[in-house]
Design a protein around this motif. Structure first.
Motif, mmCIF file in Angstrom:
data_model
loop_
_atom_site.group_PDB
_atom_site.id
_atom_site.type_symbol
_atom_site.label_atom_id
_atom_site.label_comp_id
_atom_site.label_asym_id
_atom_site.label_seq_id
_atom_site.Cartn_x
_atom_site.Cartn_y
_atom_site.Cartn_z
ATOM 1 N N LEU A 1 2.010 60.390 79.249
ATOM 2 C CA LEU A 1 1.389 61.665 78.886
ATOM 3 C C LEU A 1 2.378 62.553 78.138
ATOM 4 O O LEU A 1 2.024 63.173 77.115
ATOM 5 C CB LEU A 1 0.880 62.366 80.154
ATOM 6 C CG LEU A 1 0.198 63.727 79.949
ATOM 7 C CD1 LEU A 1 -1.029 63.564 79.049
ATOM 8 C CD2 LEU A 1 -0.198 64.339 81.280
ATOM 9 N N GLN A 2 3.631 62.608 78.631
ATOM 10 C CA GLN A 2 4.646 63.390 77.942
ATOM 11 C C GLN A 2 4.910 62.834 76.540
ATOM 12 O O GLN A 2 5.108 63.599 75.580
ATOM 13 C CB GLN A 2 5.934 63.399 78.749
ATOM 14 C CG GLN A 2 5.851 64.182 80.051
ATOM 15 C CD GLN A 2 7.163 64.159 80.812
ATOM 16 O OE1 GLN A 2 8.135 63.537 80.384
ATOM 17 N NE2 GLN A 2 7.193 64.836 81.950
ATOM 18 N N LYS A 3 4.887 61.509 76.402
ATOM 19 C CA LYS A 3 5.093 60.903 75.089
ATOM 20 C C LYS A 3 3.988 61.288 74.132
ATOM 21 O O LYS A 3 4.246 61.612 72.954
ATOM 22 C CB LYS A 3 5.172 59.380 75.247
ATOM 23 C CG LYS A 3 5.428 58.647 73.945
ATOM 24 C CD LYS A 3 5.489 57.141 74.168
ATOM 25 C CE LYS A 3 5.708 56.420 72.839
ATOM 26 N NZ LYS A 3 5.757 54.952 73.032
ATOM 27 N N GLU A 4 2.743 61.246 74.621
ATOM 28 C CA GLU A 4 1.626 61.642 73.775
ATOM 29 C C GLU A 4 1.740 63.106 73.370
ATOM 30 O O GLU A 4 1.508 63.465 72.202
ATOM 31 C CB GLU A 4 0.308 61.394 74.521
ATOM 32 C CG GLU A 4 0.013 59.906 74.755
ATOM 33 C CD GLU A 4 -1.251 59.709 75.562
ATOM 34 O OE1 GLU A 4 -1.848 60.738 75.977
ATOM 35 O OE2 GLU A 4 -1.645 58.542 75.786
ATOM 36 N N GLN A 5 2.126 63.967 74.350
ATOM 37 C CA GLN A 5 2.291 65.387 74.020
ATOM 38 C C GLN A 5 3.424 65.593 73.025
ATOM 39 O O GLN A 5 3.279 66.375 72.069
ATOM 40 C CB GLN A 5 2.555 66.178 75.308
ATOM 41 C CG GLN A 5 1.371 66.215 76.269
ATOM 42 C CD GLN A 5 1.714 66.916 77.576
ATOM 43 O OE1 GLN A 5 2.876 67.252 77.813
ATOM 44 N NE2 GLN A 5 0.708 67.141 78.414
ATOM 45 N N ASN A 6 4.525 64.884 73.228
ATOM 46 C CA ASN A 6 5.642 65.001 72.293
ATOM 47 C C ASN A 6 5.277 64.488 70.910
ATOM 48 O O ASN A 6 5.700 65.046 69.892
ATOM 49 C CB ASN A 6 6.859 64.248 72.830
ATOM 50 C CG ASN A 6 7.449 64.888 74.069
ATOM 51 O OD1 ASN A 6 7.273 66.083 74.287
ATOM 52 N ND2 ASN A 6 8.128 64.109 74.884
ATOM 53 N N SER A 7 4.501 63.388 70.877
ATOM 54 C CA SER A 7 4.057 62.857 69.584
ATOM 55 C C SER A 7 3.185 63.870 68.858
ATOM 56 O O SER A 7 3.325 64.079 67.639
ATOM 57 C CB SER A 7 3.298 61.544 69.792
ATOM 58 O OG SER A 7 4.121 60.568 70.383
ATOM 59 N N SER A 8 2.284 64.509 69.605
ATOM 60 C CA SER A 8 1.434 65.533 69.003
ATOM 61 C C SER A 8 2.260 66.715 68.498
ATOM 62 O O SER A 8 2.046 67.214 67.381
ATOM 63 C CB SER A 8 0.401 66.013 70.029
ATOM 64 O OG SER A 8 -0.405 67.042 69.488
ATOM 65 N N THR A 9 3.252 67.118 69.337
ATOM 66 C CA THR A 9 4.122 68.226 68.914
ATOM 67 C C THR A 9 4.935 67.839 67.686
ATOM 68 O O THR A 9 5.126 68.653 66.762
ATOM 69 C CB THR A 9 5.056 68.612 70.068
ATOM 70 O OG1 THR A 9 4.281 68.935 71.220
ATOM 71 C CG2 THR A 9 5.923 69.795 69.694
ATOM 72 N N GLN B 1 4.987 57.717 87.679
ATOM 73 C CA GLN B 1 5.988 58.192 86.729
ATOM 74 C C GLN B 1 5.727 57.657 85.334
ATOM 75 O O GLN B 1 5.891 58.375 84.338
ATOM 76 C CB GLN B 1 7.380 57.768 87.202
ATOM 77 C CG GLN B 1 7.835 58.432 88.501
ATOM 78 C CD GLN B 1 9.205 57.946 88.932
ATOM 79 O OE1 GLN B 1 9.754 57.014 88.353
ATOM 80 N NE2 GLN B 1 9.754 58.581 89.964
ATOM 81 N N ILE B 2 5.312 56.379 85.262
ATOM 82 C CA ILE B 2 5.013 55.794 83.947
ATOM 83 C C ILE B 2 3.845 56.518 83.295
ATOM 84 O O ILE B 2 3.864 56.825 82.092
ATOM 85 C CB ILE B 2 4.721 54.289 84.102
ATOM 86 C CG1 ILE B 2 5.997 53.545 84.506
ATOM 87 C CG2 ILE B 2 4.160 53.713 82.814
ATOM 88 C CD1 ILE B 2 5.784 52.091 84.842
#
Length: 363
Positions: free
Chosen positions: A202-210, A196-197
């Protein structure tokens, strides 16, 4: 048999009966009345409880809930019987005493009995002895009934206590099962946490990119809006219900457009709407404003007032861009004129009283 017995005892027992030296025990023996003393049966503890070696939990439970309560009942019964035996032992000592001392009245009558009277007395005495034996046996059974009833009562109490203990143990086991289930769930969640971490990272990196992309797009849009603001004379102020307001000349000129209300499926569909009113409002304080600002507002107001009905020229929402464009064409040259006058007054010849500017015939 009685006669032969009297012959066996001979004149010695008769003499003792006559002279009063015969004891109570000899008196009963003379009439064939014997006393049988039963020795109590000794109880023995179970073999596994006689020592502490190799004792199983079942043995401990049996000792705690069966043997020990039973033993306590027997001890209480023994104390009661011991008190009764001590009372009887006192009476048992009378067997070795002379009959005339124990019951002088009986001895006085018996020593003068004939043989026939002795036989009748023997029959009566035997009858009474049988009655007392039966009564003694009945009392013994009643005593055993009390004892066994007490054993049953104690056994039922221990059963109830044991059921309560078993119920508490079952409840504790149920709670332990729940704790174990929670621990297993927590362990499973702990094992899943690394995955989960990693997924969250990965979601944080994608959100940061977005977010970076959105910030870049926002910056580009803001730049375009700033550019449009430099090119356009108007600004959108607000839109409330069926009314839209635009501003010109640094929010000192307001253009208010009122549209026809839409009903049913047409509401919110973005379809073309009929314009019902076009109004202008000047928010400039002439007493506190500078000369060039008042001049610009004067010229613009004269032009607007000189136009015919605005609603006829711009009847629907589709004509709003053209309306804004036409008003901007009017406002733009007058605004530039005002800017030139401001610059002349601030940095030009007007500042040094070299040049004087006035206005006339603005109609």
């Amino acid at each position: 048999m009685f006669e032969s017995q009297l012959e066996d005892y001979g004149s010695d027992e008769q003499k003792k009966l006559k002279d009063g030296t015969i004891t109570v025990l000899e008196f009963f023996s003379l009439f064939n009345i014997d006393f049988v003393t039963h020795n109590p049966r000794q109880s023995v503890l179970p073999g596994r409880l006689s020592s502490d070696t190799d004792v199983t939990p079942l043995d401990l439970l049996r000792s705690r809930h069966i043997n020990r309560p039973k033993q306590a009942v027997y001890k209480a019964d023994i104390q009661t019987l011991t008190a009764k035996v001590e009372e009887l032992n006192v009476r048992l000592q009378d067997l070795n005493k002379p009959l005339r001392v124990v019951n002088q009245r009986l001895w006085e009558e018996m020593r003068h009995f004939s043989e026939e009277e002795l036989q009748r007395f023997r029959a009566k005495l035997k009858e009474r002895n049988n009655f007392f034996r039966k009564s003694s046996r009945s009392q013994s059974h009643e005593t055993k009934e009390v004892l066994y009833s007490e054993l049953v009562r104690v056994n039922l109490e221990e059963q109830q206590k044991l059921r309560g203990t078993i119920s508490k143990a079952d409840e504790m086991l149920s709670q332990l099962d729940g704790c174990i289930s929670e621990l297993e769930t927590g362990r499973a969640m702990t094992e899943e946490k690394p995955a989960q971490i990693a997924e969250l990272k990965l979601q944080k990196e994608q959100n940061s990119s977005t977010l970076k992309k959105l910030k870049t797009e926002t910056k580009n849009l803001q730049s375009r809006i700033d550019t449009l603001h430099l090119l356009n004379e108007w600004r959108l102020r607000d839109t409330v219900d069926d009314c839209t307001t635009y501003t010109f000349l640094h929010n000192t000129l307001l253009l208010q457009l009122t549209f026809e209300k839409l009903h049913g499926n047409d509401a919110g569909s973005g379809s073309e709407r009929k314009m019902t009113n076009v109004s202008f409002r000047f928010d400039l304080d002439g007493d506190k404003s500078q000369f060039h600002a008042c001049l610009v507002h004067k010229l613009v107001s004269q032009h607007i007032e000189g136009q015919s009905s605005w609603v006829d020229k711009y009847p629907t929402s589709r004509h709003v861009p053209k309306l804004l464009h036409d008003v901007s064409l009017v406002v733009s040259p007058f605004r530039l004129l005002g800017e030139e006058l401001r610059l002349l007054k601030t940095w030009g010849a007007l500042r040094f009283d070299i040049l004087d500017i006035g206005r006339r015939e603005t109609e």
